[in-house]
Scaffold this motif. Structure first.
Motif, mmCIF file in Angstrom:
data_model
loop_
_atom_site.group_PDB
_atom_site.id
_atom_site.type_symbol
_atom_site.label_atom_id
_atom_site.label_comp_id
_atom_site.label_asym_id
_atom_site.label_seq_id
_atom_site.Cartn_x
_atom_site.Cartn_y
_atom_site.Cartn_z
ATOM 1 N N ILE A 198 0.868 -1.174 0.000
ATOM 2 C CA ILE A 198 0.000 0.000 0.000
ATOM 3 C C ILE A 198 0.904 1.223 0.000
ATOM 4 N N ALA A 199 0.639 2.148 -0.894
ATOM 5 C CA ALA A 199 1.396 3.398 -0.941
ATOM 6 C C ALA A 199 0.511 4.534 -0.452
ATOM 7 N N SER A 200 1.125 5.476 0.256
ATOM 8 C CA SER A 200 0.410 6.660 0.727
ATOM 9 C C SER A 200 1.235 7.901 0.405
ATOM 10 N N ALA A 201 0.540 8.978 0.037
ATOM 11 C CA ALA A 201 1.190 10.246 -0.290
ATOM 12 C C ALA A 201 0.833 11.270 0.768
ATOM 13 N N SER A 202 1.787 12.120 1.135
ATOM 14 C CA SER A 202 1.549 13.083 2.204
ATOM 15 C C SER A 202 2.126 14.444 1.864
ATOM 16 N N TRP A 203 1.480 15.470 2.424
ATOM 17 C CA TRP A 203 1.992 16.827 2.294
ATOM 18 C C TRP A 203 3.255 17.054 3.116
ATOM 19 N N ASP A 204 3.657 16.081 3.927
ATOM 20 C CA ASP A 204 4.918 16.240 4.651
ATOM 21 C C ASP A 204 6.132 15.972 3.759
ATOM 22 N N GLY A 205 5.879 15.696 2.466
ATOM 23 C CA GLY A 205 6.967 15.460 1.525
ATOM 24 C C GLY A 205 7.445 14.033 1.484
ATOM 25 N N THR A 206 6.610 13.096 1.921
ATOM 26 C CA THR A 206 7.013 11.689 1.916
ATOM 27 C C THR A 206 5.989 10.820 1.199
ATOM 28 N N ILE A 207 6.476 9.665 0.747
ATOM 29 C CA ILE A 207 5.646 8.584 0.223
ATOM 30 C C ILE A 207 5.891 7.381 1.116
ATOM 31 N N GLY A 208 4.820 6.804 1.651
ATOM 32 C CA GLY A 208 4.948 5.624 2.496
ATOM 33 C C GLY A 208 4.641 4.370 1.709
ATOM 34 N N LEU A 209 5.418 3.324 1.898
ATOM 35 C CA LEU A 209 5.177 2.012 1.300
ATOM 36 C C LEU A 209 4.994 1.026 2.444
ATOM 37 N N TRP A 210 3.779 0.484 2.578
ATOM 38 C CA TRP A 210 3.418 -0.310 3.747
ATOM 39 C C TRP A 210 3.001 -1.715 3.299
ATOM 40 N N PRO A 211 3.643 -2.755 3.818
ATOM 41 C CA PRO A 211 3.283 -4.122 3.414
ATOM 42 C C PRO A 211 1.972 -4.568 4.044
ATOM 43 N N LEU A 212 1.180 -5.289 3.269
ATOM 44 C CA LEU A 212 -0.055 -5.858 3.815
ATOM 45 C C LEU A 212 0.269 -6.937 4.848
ATOM 46 N N ALA A 213 1.308 -7.707 4.580
ATOM 47 C CA ALA A 213 1.742 -8.713 5.547
ATOM 48 C C ALA A 213 2.545 -8.029 6.643
ATOM 49 N N GLU A 214 2.893 -8.787 7.669
ATOM 50 C CA GLU A 214 3.687 -8.224 8.754
ATOM 51 C C GLU A 214 5.052 -7.788 8.230
ATOM 52 N N GLY A 215 5.540 -6.692 8.748
ATOM 53 C CA GLY A 215 6.848 -6.219 8.323
ATOM 54 C C GLY A 215 6.926 -4.715 8.399
ATOM 55 N N SER A 216 8.127 -4.203 8.256
ATOM 56 C CA SER A 216 8.347 -2.769 8.347
ATOM 57 C C SER A 216 8.059 -2.093 7.023
ATOM 58 N N GLY A 217 7.569 -0.874 7.119
ATOM 59 C CA GLY A 217 7.323 -0.085 5.938
ATOM 60 C C GLY A 217 8.578 0.640 5.489
ATOM 61 N N VAL A 265 3.480 15.779 -1.548
ATOM 62 C CA VAL A 265 3.007 14.822 -2.549
ATOM 63 C C VAL A 265 1.483 14.825 -2.556
ATOM 64 N N ASN A 266 0.901 15.056 -3.733
ATOM 65 C CA ASN A 266 -0.555 15.118 -3.870
ATOM 66 C C ASN A 266 -1.183 13.801 -4.297
ATOM 67 N N ASP A 267 -0.486 13.023 -5.135
ATOM 68 C CA ASP A 267 -1.083 11.791 -5.642
ATOM 69 C C ASP A 267 0.027 10.828 -6.041
ATOM 70 N N ILE A 268 -0.341 9.544 -6.129
ATOM 71 C CA ILE A 268 0.587 8.482 -6.488
ATOM 72 C C ILE A 268 -0.156 7.427 -7.282
ATOM 73 N N VAL A 269 0.583 6.688 -8.125
ATOM 74 C CA VAL A 269 -0.007 5.545 -8.817
ATOM 75 C C VAL A 269 1.111 4.553 -9.125
ATOM 76 N N PHE A 270 0.843 3.256 -8.857
ATOM 77 C CA PHE A 270 1.815 2.211 -9.145
ATOM 78 C C PHE A 270 1.854 1.903 -10.639
ATOM 79 N N GLY A 271 3.036 1.530 -11.120
ATOM 80 C CA GLY A 271 3.206 1.001 -12.468
ATOM 81 C C GLY A 271 3.985 -0.291 -12.416
ATOM 82 N N ASP A 272 4.072 -0.988 -13.549
ATOM 83 C CA ASP A 272 4.883 -2.210 -13.673
ATOM 84 C C ASP A 272 4.553 -3.236 -12.593
ATOM 85 N N GLY A 273 3.258 -3.413 -12.322
ATOM 86 C CA GLY A 273 2.871 -4.414 -11.324
ATOM 87 C C GLY A 273 3.338 -4.102 -9.926
#
Length: 433
Positions: free
Chosen positions: A121-140, A150-158
């Protein structure tokens, strides 16, 4: 002649009835609709300024409560669960009515994106960061941009690459398989708000603050098409792969539908006479486009009939009344307070507590409302003087750490008029029939 007229009337009434039945409204939120998502089974999820997510079975909502500020984005996972994010800086996964925080930013979260192939899961924030968070257990993983929100994000290449739209006006392409700087695809000059990626990553659409609506080659950044109209800003964008339709919502209340197979505008529909289109989503078959904005309502427009509708959104916000119809105190309340607060007694679905009987009440003490720890532990008593100070300094300075949004009423007379309005209308008892 009489028979012909009667038959014509019957046909007209039947057509009107069919039109009315095909148009759907989802009512129940206590604030504007900031985000929308539709599952593969057609269930609608709404994210609202009232701090909640609505899950709709038909027109019946189930409320997901847990965010401590406005919810800006919502998305469905492949297993049907919901992810949401908002102004409380959190990214949450919902298991039934309970949520767990899987990601945390230092500023408001503006967008979410799911990559089922990689379980991220990716999240975009006005704090200037993009978060990448695993659905399974683990660190982001957190990607930090140097000098831009960052206003918006979209995944490419699977899920192996990620496009990001920035407040600085860039579209950046990240290769997530490498620890390398992003590649700039666009330097637009105005903030880029929205992104949409075409099938197999053949093209990338973006919408900007100045109204720019453009299509690029997603690899080279070369311009493919330009659908910029004299309307701004672009606030929402979504693509439906099967039909090839790209929906674009703007700040002036229009929904533009672009046929990406022919690169022509198919429809340009005015959904509201005033106010923004903050959220868009297609039904699974692409026959309906869902829209949200200033109203506390989500609207489902049947695309085949859109041209037959008059604008319906933007009619329910009381602060949109003609200023000549309101006193100055009412005007201040409508513009500064009414989205978050009701004046009537009892619970409401608004983001803030009711202001009924507010004078003489201890701050943070109304039963049933989830106050921030700062306000719940405050020794403030609401009075003419404390309300005046609140709007003179701004909530962020008067009560640092509270959930109240940053705003100031600079003119002393405006503050006095607001206080007199609140004294009059927050103490009125409802008239029972």
């Amino acid at each position: 002649m009489r028979l012909f007229a009667t038959m014509s009337l019957i046909v007209t009434l039947c057509a009107s009835s069919a039109l009315a039945q095909s148009f759907t409204t989802l009512k129940g939120h206590g604030g504007p609709i900031m985000g929308l998502a539709v599952s593969g089974e057609g269930q609608v999820a709404t994210a609202s300024f009232d701090n909640s997510v609505g899950l709709w079975d038909g027109r019946n909502p189930r409320w997901l409560e847990g965010h401590e500020a406005a919810v800006n984005a919502v998305a469905f996972l492949p297993d049907g669960r919901v992810v949401s994010a908002g102004d409380d800086f959190t990214v949450r996964i919902w298991d039934g009515a309970q949520s767990r925080i899987i990601g945390q930013h230092k500023g408001k979260v503006t967008a979410l994106e799911i990559a089922p192939e990689t379980g991220m899961i990716a999240s975009a924030s006005w704090d200037g960061t993009i978060g990448l968070w695993p659905l399974a257990e683990g660190s982001g993983r957190v990607i930090k941009l140097r000098d831009s929100g960052v206003n918006d994000i979209v995944f490419g290449d699977g899920g192996d690459s990620l496009f990001a739209a920035t407040t600085k006006g860039e579209v950046l392409l990240f290769d997530l398989t490498k620890d390398a700087p992003p590649r700039p695809l666009v330097k637009h000059g105005f903030g880029v708000n929205e992104l949409a990626l075409g099938p197999q990553g053949r093209w990338l659409a973006y919408g900007a603050v100045d109204g720019g609506t453009r299509i690029l080659d997603a690899v080279t950044g070369a311009a493919l098409a330009d659908f910029t109209l004299d309307r701004k800003p672009i606030l929402s964008m979504v693509h439906h792969a099967a039909t090839g339709l790209l929906a674009v919502g703007d700040g002036q209340g229009y929904i533009m539908l672009v046929d990406t197979k022919t690169w022509r505008i198919r429809q340009d529909f005015r959904a509201t006479r005033q106010g923004p289109i903050w959220a868009l989503a297609f039904s699974p078959d692409g026959a309906v486009v869902w829209a949200g904005g200033l109203d506390d309502v989500a609207y489902g427009w049947p695309i085949a009939l859109m041209d037959q509708f008059d604008p319906a959104m933007g009619q329910e916000r009381s602060f949109l009344k003609d200023v000549g119809e309101m006193t100055n105190g009412e005007r201040q309340f409508m513009r500064k307070c009414s989205i978050c607060h009701a004046l009537e007694a009892g619970a409401s679905r608004k983001a803030g507590p009711t202001l009924h009987g507010v004078f003489g009440r201890s701050a943070g003490r109304l039963p049933g409302y989830p106050y921030s720890p700062t306000l719940a532990g405050s020794d403030i008593i609401w009075s003419d003087a404390t309300i005046d100070q609140l709007f003179d300094l701004g909530p962020d300075h008067y009560i640092p750490g509270s959930k109240m949004p940053m705003q100031v009423i600079a003119a002393p007379q405006d503050r006095r008029d607001l206080i007199e309005f609140l004294k009059t209308y927050s103490q009125k008892e409802e008239t029972k029939p």
